[in-house]
Design a protein around this motif. Structure first.
Motif, PDB file in Angstrom:
ATOM      1  N   ARG A 186     -20.431  19.793  24.748  1.00  0.00           N
ATOM      2  CA  ARG A 186     -20.572  18.954  26.031  1.00  0.00           C
ATOM      3  C   ARG A 186     -20.555  17.932  26.155  1.00  0.00           C
ATOM      4  O   ARG A 186     -21.368  16.989  25.652  1.00  0.00           O
ATOM      5  N   PHE A 187     -19.961  17.946  27.021  1.00  0.00           N
ATOM      6  CA  PHE A 187     -19.651  16.303  27.047  1.00  0.00           C
ATOM      7  C   PHE A 187     -20.586  15.450  29.151  1.00  0.00           C
ATOM      8  O   PHE A 187     -20.146  16.464  29.796  1.00  0.00           O
ATOM      9  N   ALA A 188     -21.406  14.651  28.785  1.00  0.00           N
ATOM     10  CA  ALA A 188     -21.733  14.851  30.019  1.00  0.00           C
ATOM     11  C   ALA A 188     -21.020  12.930  30.619  1.00  0.00           C
ATOM     12  O   ALA A 188     -21.524  11.909  30.015  1.00  0.00           O
ATOM     13  N   PRO A 189     -20.176  12.898  31.666  1.00  0.00           N
ATOM     14  CA  PRO A 189     -19.849  11.094  32.117  1.00  0.00           C
ATOM     15  C   PRO A 189     -21.543  10.916  32.726  1.00  0.00           C
ATOM     16  O   PRO A 189     -21.847  11.363  33.080  1.00  0.00           O
ATOM     17  N   LYS A 190     -20.456   9.568  31.744  1.00  0.00           N
ATOM     18  CA  LYS A 190     -21.407   8.248  32.802  1.00  0.00           C
ATOM     19  C   LYS A 190     -21.026   7.035  33.275  1.00  0.00           C
ATOM     20  O   LYS A 190     -20.599   6.253  32.414  1.00  0.00           O
ATOM     21  N   PRO A 191     -20.435   7.362  34.149  1.00  0.00           N
ATOM     22  CA  PRO A 191     -19.801   6.322  35.851  1.00  0.00           C
ATOM     23  C   PRO A 191     -20.651   5.632  35.331  1.00  0.00           C
ATOM     24  O   PRO A 191     -21.814   4.917  35.801  1.00  0.00           O
ATOM     25  N   PRO A 192     -19.652   4.542  35.434  1.00  0.00           N
ATOM     26  CA  PRO A 192     -20.569   3.091  35.261  1.00  0.00           C
ATOM     27  C   PRO A 192     -21.171   2.399  36.731  1.00  0.00           C
ATOM     28  O   PRO A 192     -20.215   2.648  37.744  1.00  0.00           O
TER      29      PRO A 192
END
Length: 462
Positions: free
Chosen positions: A234-240
Motif C-alpha cells: 500500500r502506497f500513501a501519496p503525501k503531496p508537499p
C-alpha cells in the motif's frame, strides 16, 4: 663533369632504391590491444571496452567479434586510413577506444556455456607486405539466468517521503542487492539470525516519488543479470505543502556574509542576491551530495534500541518537503524543497540526540550552519542544524538524549530554531515516522526481529 654526373646518378639510384624499399617494406608496428572491463561473465547486458593503439603509421582497422560453438559474430568494426609508407606525419588514428555490447541483449543467439571475445587489430600494410593482424582474446562464461529472488516480509505500507524495511532472499550468484527507489539505491545487508542468502534493506522514499510501483527489490550477478520484485502493498501519496519566503536585504546580508566567511570556496557573484542564490542553489546541492557520502559510512547494524526523541515542547514552524518559493523585491527569484522540520522553543534550547549512535559530522556545514549528524546504523541518521553551539565531536558515541548543542540561527536561518531531519543513506525522509514508537515497532522492529532490534514501548510524551 662526368664524375659529378656519375655521382649524381648514383645518389639518385640509391634514393630510388631506398624509396622502393620504404614503400615496400615499411609496415606499421604491431598494435597494442587491451580488453577492459570488470565483467567475470557474459550476461544479458555486458559491456566491454576495447583499446587499440599503434604509433607510427597508425591503425589500419579494428574488429571485435564474439565466437561461440564455432560461429563468430561481429559486434564492432572500424576501418582507418594509416599514413602512407613514405610519410612521417599527418592524419591517422593512433589510438581507438570502442565500447562494445557483448551480452545476450545484443547477441540473442548466445546460449549458456562459454564464449570468446576476440579483437583483431590490423597493421598498416604496404603494396607488397600485408602483415598478420594482432589478435587478443578473452574467454568468458555465458550466464543468462538471474539470481533467485523472493520476499521474506509482508505488509509493506509506505508513504511518499517516508521509509521502511524489507526482508528478502537472494540466490547464491548474487553480488549486489537492495531496494531501488526512484533514482536512489539502498543496499541490502545480511539479516542477523537469518540464512546465508537472507537480506535486509532499510530504504527511503524520495519526497517526489508518487508511484509505489517504482519501489523494487533488485538483485544482480557478476554477469549483469538482474531480477526485480515489486513489494509495496500500500502506497500513501503525501503531496508537499507550499510556502512563500520573503527575502529582505537585511536577511540576505546576514546569511551571505556568515556563510561566505565559513565557506571560502564560494566565489563572489558580484551582488548580494546573486551570492544568496549561489548559496541557496549550488551550496544546497553540494551539502546534499556530502550527506550521501556520509550515509555510505553508516554502521552495519542498528545502534539503537529505544524510540526516537523529538525536540521537547517544540512548535513546528515548517514541515517536511514544503515547496518554498523565494520572493525578493516583489518578484520570484528561486524555488527549493525544505527537506526537514523547523522546530522552535526558546533561544538556545538544548538539543538532545534523538537516539543512540555515533557522531558523523559536527561542524559548520554550508546552508545548515553549525550542524551535527548522528549515525544510527544501516544508513539511518539524524541531522540537527542552525545550532548556536556544538557540544560533541565527530567520532564520539552518544546516548539517546545526549545534548548535542543548542538551537540557534546559523546558516540559512532567519531566527533561532532547530532544523531537524532523518536521513536514509543521505536521502532526507519524514521524521514523523521515526518519532512514532508504534510505527517503528510495527514497520521496522517486528519485521527485522529480535536478532536485529529488540524494541518495545510507546514513544514517551513531553
Amino acid at each position: 663533369m662526368k664524375t659529378i654526373l656519375k655521382t649524381a646518378l648514383l645518389l639518385l639510384a640509391v634514393l630510388l632504391v631506398v624509396a622502393f624499399l620504404v614503400v615496400t617494406l615499411r609496415v606499421g608496428p604491431a598494435p597494442i590491444v587491451e580488453i577492459r572491463g570488470d565483467a567475470r561473465a557474459i550476461g544479458s547486458k555486458t559491456t566491454l571496452t576495447v583499446v587499440s593503439s599503434a604509433p607510427g603509421r597508425g591503425l589500419a582497422g579494428v574488429r571485435v567479434e564474439v565466437e561461440q560453438a564455432g560461429t563468430a559474430r561481429v559486434v564492432a568494426q572500424e576501418a582507418y586510413r594509416p599514413l602512407p609508407p613514405w610519410a612521417l606525419s599527418g592524419g591517422r588514428v593512433a589510438k581507438e577506444e570502442l565500447r562494445v555490447e557483448v551480452g545476450h541483449s545484443a547477441l540473442p543467439e548466445l546460449t549458456e556455456g562459454e564464449a570468446v571475445v576476440r579483437v583483431v587489430a590490423e597493421r598498416a600494410p604496404t603494396w607488397l607486405r600485408h602483415p598478420a593482424p594482432v589478435v587478443e582474446e578473452l574467454r568468458l562464461p555465458v550466464r543468462l539466468v538471474p539470481p533467485a529472488l523472493s520476499l521474506l516480509s509482508s505488509q509493506h505500507y509506505v508513504t511518499q517521503g517516508g521509509s521502511g524495511v524489507v526482508l528478502y532472499r537472494v540466490g547464491r550468484s548474487a553480488i549486489r542487492d537492495g531496494v531501488s527507489s526512484g533514482t536512489w539505491f539502498f543496499p541490502g545487508v545480511p539479516l542477523p539470525g537469518g540464512g546465508a542468502e537472507d537480506r535486509l534493506a532499510l530504504f527511503g522514499v524520495p519526497w517526489d516519488l508518487t508511484d509505489g510501483a517504482r519501489l523494487r527489490v533488485v538483485v544482480e550477478d557478476d554477469a549483469g543479470n538482474t531480477a526485480a520484485l515489486a513489494f509495496v502493498d500500500r502506497f500513501a501519496p503525501k503531496p508537499p505543502a507550499r510556502d512563500t519566503i520573503a527575502l529582505d536585504d537585511a536577511f540576505l546580508a546576514k546569511v551571505v556574509s556568515e556563510i561566505r566567511q565559513q565557506t571560502p570556496a564560494l566565489e563572489d557573484r558580484g551582488g548580494l542576491l546573486e551570492n544568496y542564490l549561489q548559496i541557496n542553489r549550488d551550496l544546497r546541492k553540494k551539502n546534499a551530495d556530502e550527506l550521501v557520502t556520509l550515509g555510505a559510512r553508516s554502521a552495519g547494524a542498528f545502534l539503537w534500541t529505544e524510540p526516537f526523541l523529538p525536540l521537547p515542547n517544540a512548535k513546528v514552524m515548517s514541515a517536511f518537503a514544503d515547496q518554498r518559493t523565494y520572493v525578493h523585491a516583489g518578484r520570484e527569484v528561486d524555488t527549493q524543497t525544505h527537506l526537514g522540520f523547523d522546530l522552535a522553543v526558546v533561544a538556545r534550547t538544548p538539543v538532545p540526540a534523538a537516539n543512540r549512535g555515533v557522531v558523523l559530522l559536527a561542524r559548520y556545514f554550508g546552508i545548515y550552519g553549525n550542524t551535527v549528524v548522528v549515525d544510527h546504523g544501516l544508513g539511518l541518521a539524524t541531522l540537527y542544524s542552525h545550532l548556536s553551539s556544538i557540544e560533541v565531536a565527530e567520532g564520539l558515541p552518544v546516548e539517546r538524549g545526549t545534548v548535542l548543542g543548542r538551537t540557534g540561527a546559523t546558516g540559512l536561518a532567519g531566527g533561532d530554531h532547530l532544523h531537524f531531519t532523518t536521513l536514509v543513506r543521505g536521502l532526507p525522509v519524514n521524521p514523523i515516522e521515526w518519532w512514532d514508537g508504534a510505527w517503528v515497532r510495527n514497520r521496522v522492529a517486528t519485521k527485522v526481529g529480535p536478532a536485529v532490534l529488540a524494541f518495545a514501548g510507546p514513544t514517551p510524551k513531553g
